[in-house]
Design a protein around this motif. Structure first.
Motif, PDB file in Angstrom:
ATOM      1  N   THR A 114       0.837  -1.208   0.000  1.00 44.12           N
ATOM      2  CA  THR A 114       0.000   0.000   0.000  1.00 44.12           C
ATOM      3  C   THR A 114       0.870   1.255   0.000  1.00 44.12           C
ATOM      4  OG1 THR A 114      -1.749  -1.154   1.215  1.00 44.12           O
ATOM      5  CG2 THR A 114      -1.820   1.243   1.209  1.00 44.12           C
ATOM      6  N   ILE A 115       1.942   1.252   0.822  1.00 41.36           N
ATOM      7  CA  ILE A 115       2.871   2.381   0.831  1.00 41.36           C
ATOM      8  C   ILE A 115       3.503   2.553  -0.542  1.00 41.36           C
ATOM      9  CG2 ILE A 115       5.011   3.304   1.817  1.00 41.36           C
ATOM     10  CD1 ILE A 115       4.359   1.802   4.400  1.00 41.36           C
ATOM     11  N   PHE A 116       3.905   1.434  -1.141  1.00 38.68           N
ATOM     12  CA  PHE A 116       4.541   1.460  -2.460  1.00 38.68           C
ATOM     13  C   PHE A 116       3.591   1.984  -3.535  1.00 38.68           C
ATOM     14  CE2 PHE A 116       5.558  -0.801  -6.466  1.00 38.68           C
ATOM     15  CZ  PHE A 116       6.809  -0.262  -6.705  1.00 38.68           C
ATOM     16  N   GLU A 117       2.380   1.473  -3.551  1.00 33.04           N
ATOM     17  CA  GLU A 117       1.404   1.910  -4.554  1.00 33.04           C
ATOM     18  C   GLU A 117       1.050   3.384  -4.386  1.00 33.04           C
ATOM     19  OE1 GLU A 117      -0.988  -2.336  -5.204  1.00 33.04           O
ATOM     20  OE2 GLU A 117      -1.677  -0.891  -3.705  1.00 33.04           O
ATOM     21  N   THR A 118       0.897   3.801  -3.132  1.00 30.86           N
ATOM     22  CA  THR A 118       0.623   5.216  -2.868  1.00 30.86           C
ATOM     23  C   THR A 118       1.787   6.077  -3.319  1.00 30.86           C
ATOM     24  OG1 THR A 118      -0.688   4.588  -0.919  1.00 30.86           O
ATOM     25  CG2 THR A 118       0.011   6.895  -1.084  1.00 30.86           C
ATOM     26  N   GLY A 119       3.002   5.598  -3.061  1.00 24.96           N
ATOM     27  CA  GLY A 119       4.196   6.323  -3.483  1.00 24.96           C
ATOM     28  C   GLY A 119       4.274   6.477  -4.989  1.00 24.96           C
ATOM     29  N   LEU A 120       3.896   5.430  -5.714  1.00 27.84           N
ATOM     30  CA  LEU A 120       3.911   5.503  -7.175  1.00 27.84           C
ATOM     31  C   LEU A 120       2.927   6.552  -7.694  1.00 27.84           C
ATOM     32  CD1 LEU A 120       4.140   1.744  -8.275  1.00 27.84           C
ATOM     33  CD2 LEU A 120       5.964   3.453  -8.234  1.00 27.84           C
ATOM     34  N   ILE A 121       1.754   6.598  -7.076  1.00 29.33           N
ATOM     35  CA  ILE A 121       0.755   7.602  -7.470  1.00 29.33           C
ATOM     36  C   ILE A 121       1.285   9.006  -7.200  1.00 29.33           C
ATOM     37  CG2 ILE A 121      -1.549   8.520  -6.982  1.00 29.33           C
ATOM     38  CD1 ILE A 121      -2.403   5.632  -6.300  1.00 29.33           C
ATOM     39  N   VAL A 122       1.860   9.194  -5.998  1.00 27.73           N
ATOM     40  CA  VAL A 122       2.424  10.496  -5.635  1.00 27.73           C
ATOM     41  C   VAL A 122       3.549  10.878  -6.592  1.00 27.73           C
ATOM     42  CG1 VAL A 122       3.715  11.750  -3.859  1.00 27.73           C
ATOM     43  CG2 VAL A 122       1.779  10.321  -3.209  1.00 27.73           C
ATOM     44  N   MET A 123       4.394   9.918  -6.913  1.00 25.86           N
ATOM     45  CA  MET A 123       5.509  10.162  -7.824  1.00 25.86           C
ATOM     46  C   MET A 123       5.010  10.584  -9.205  1.00 25.86           C
ATOM     47  SD  MET A 123       8.736   7.633  -8.673  1.00 25.86           S
ATOM     48  CE  MET A 123       7.711   6.338  -9.412  1.00 25.86           C
ATOM     49  N   PHE A 124       3.959   9.928  -9.673  1.00 27.87           N
ATOM     50  CA  PHE A 124       3.378  10.274 -10.978  1.00 27.87           C
ATOM     51  C   PHE A 124       2.819  11.690 -10.968  1.00 27.87           C
ATOM     52  CE2 PHE A 124      -0.451  10.493 -13.659  1.00 27.87           C
ATOM     53  CZ  PHE A 124       0.128  10.274 -14.913  1.00 27.87           C
TER      54      PHE A 124
END
Length: 257
Positions: A114-124
């Motif tokens: 969940t942290i990783f997926e959220t991070g990817l969204i934030v990064m995008f």
């Protein structure tokens, strides 16, 4: 009344949100280790039955939310508020990692994912406004996972047993997205310093705290504390003080004034 150009009523709203989020964190700390759904009707049913409120976690979350708001303030542009938004989202997940690893000695894959997926969204989203920030966040992910994977593999070779859990590796890879490589290095350094200081105190008392002397002491809580600290500390300040400390020690050893 304003603090850091933010009205006191905004702080009050953020505090209330923090209390509610803290309640969800306390609930998640029970559900995640059992691999059960977080958002389900059980949450409301248990509360009707008088589910024990974890006021400490609720209060910690509210205080952290207020501190993050004070640190970053409110800007007049969505992209300028991204630092505030990403840390408001990240903090409850960090709290879950801390309490679960402290109690169960594991950071659940669901949580790190969940942290990783959220991070990817934030990064995008950051990438839509600044490609350099996107690259920095991507490098942070690689740095975090790479350092701890290297420590795990090297420690395993030298000691003949697992030196660090893979949960820590996945955690640092996921968290690295939010911070970038420089802050990841500071989180790593600070976590080892805190662990070393804590072990000096814990090791003599281990047989009283745990069932056996060989009981595994989780490293995750040190990582989480260091991560939260780096949200509020200036970049490079940990390196600055650490280098100054090492320089002072070396000067004393060499007799240099």
């Amino acid at each position: 009344m304003y603090y850091n150009n933010v009205g006191i009523h905004i702080y009050a709203i953020i505090a209330i949100i923090g209390l509610v989020v803290g309640k969800i964190v306390a609930w998640s700390n029970v559900r995640l280790p059992e691999n059960k759904k977080i958002f389900s009707k059980d949450f409301f049913e248990e509360n009707k039955k008088g589910l024990e409120n974890n006021y400490i976690i609720m209060l910690i979350t509210a205080v952290l939310y207020i501190a993050v708001l004070y640190k970053f303030g409110l800007q007049d542009n969505f992209f300028k508020n991204l630092d505030l938004i990403k840390f408001l989202i990240l903090i409850p997940m960090l709290e879950c990692a801390f309490f679960i690893d402290l109690k169960h000695r594991i950071i659940p894959n669901r949580l790190t994912l969940t942290i990783f997926e959220t991070g990817l969204i934030v990064m995008f989203v950051y990438g839509l406004n600044n490609i350099n920030v996107f690259k920095n966040m991507l490098l942070g992910m690689c740095t975090g996972a790479g350092i701890f994977l290297g420590i795990t593999l090297l420690g395993g070779i030298l000691s003949g047993k697992e030196a660090m859990g893979l949960g820590d590796v996945k955690y640092m890879g996921a968290v690295g997205i939010f911070f970038g490589p420089t802050s990841v290095l500071e989180i790593t350094l600070l976590s080892f310093i805190l662990a070393a200081i804590s072990l000096i105190i814990i090791i003599p008392l281990r047989k009283f705290v745990y069932k056996t002397k060989d009981e595994y002491i989780p490293f995750g809580p040190f990582l989480v504390i260091s991560t939260i600290a780096c949200i509020f500390l200036k970049t490079n300040i940990i390196f600055t003080y650490f280098i100054a400390f090492c320089k002072g020690i070396s000067n004393r050893i060499l007799g240099i004034k």
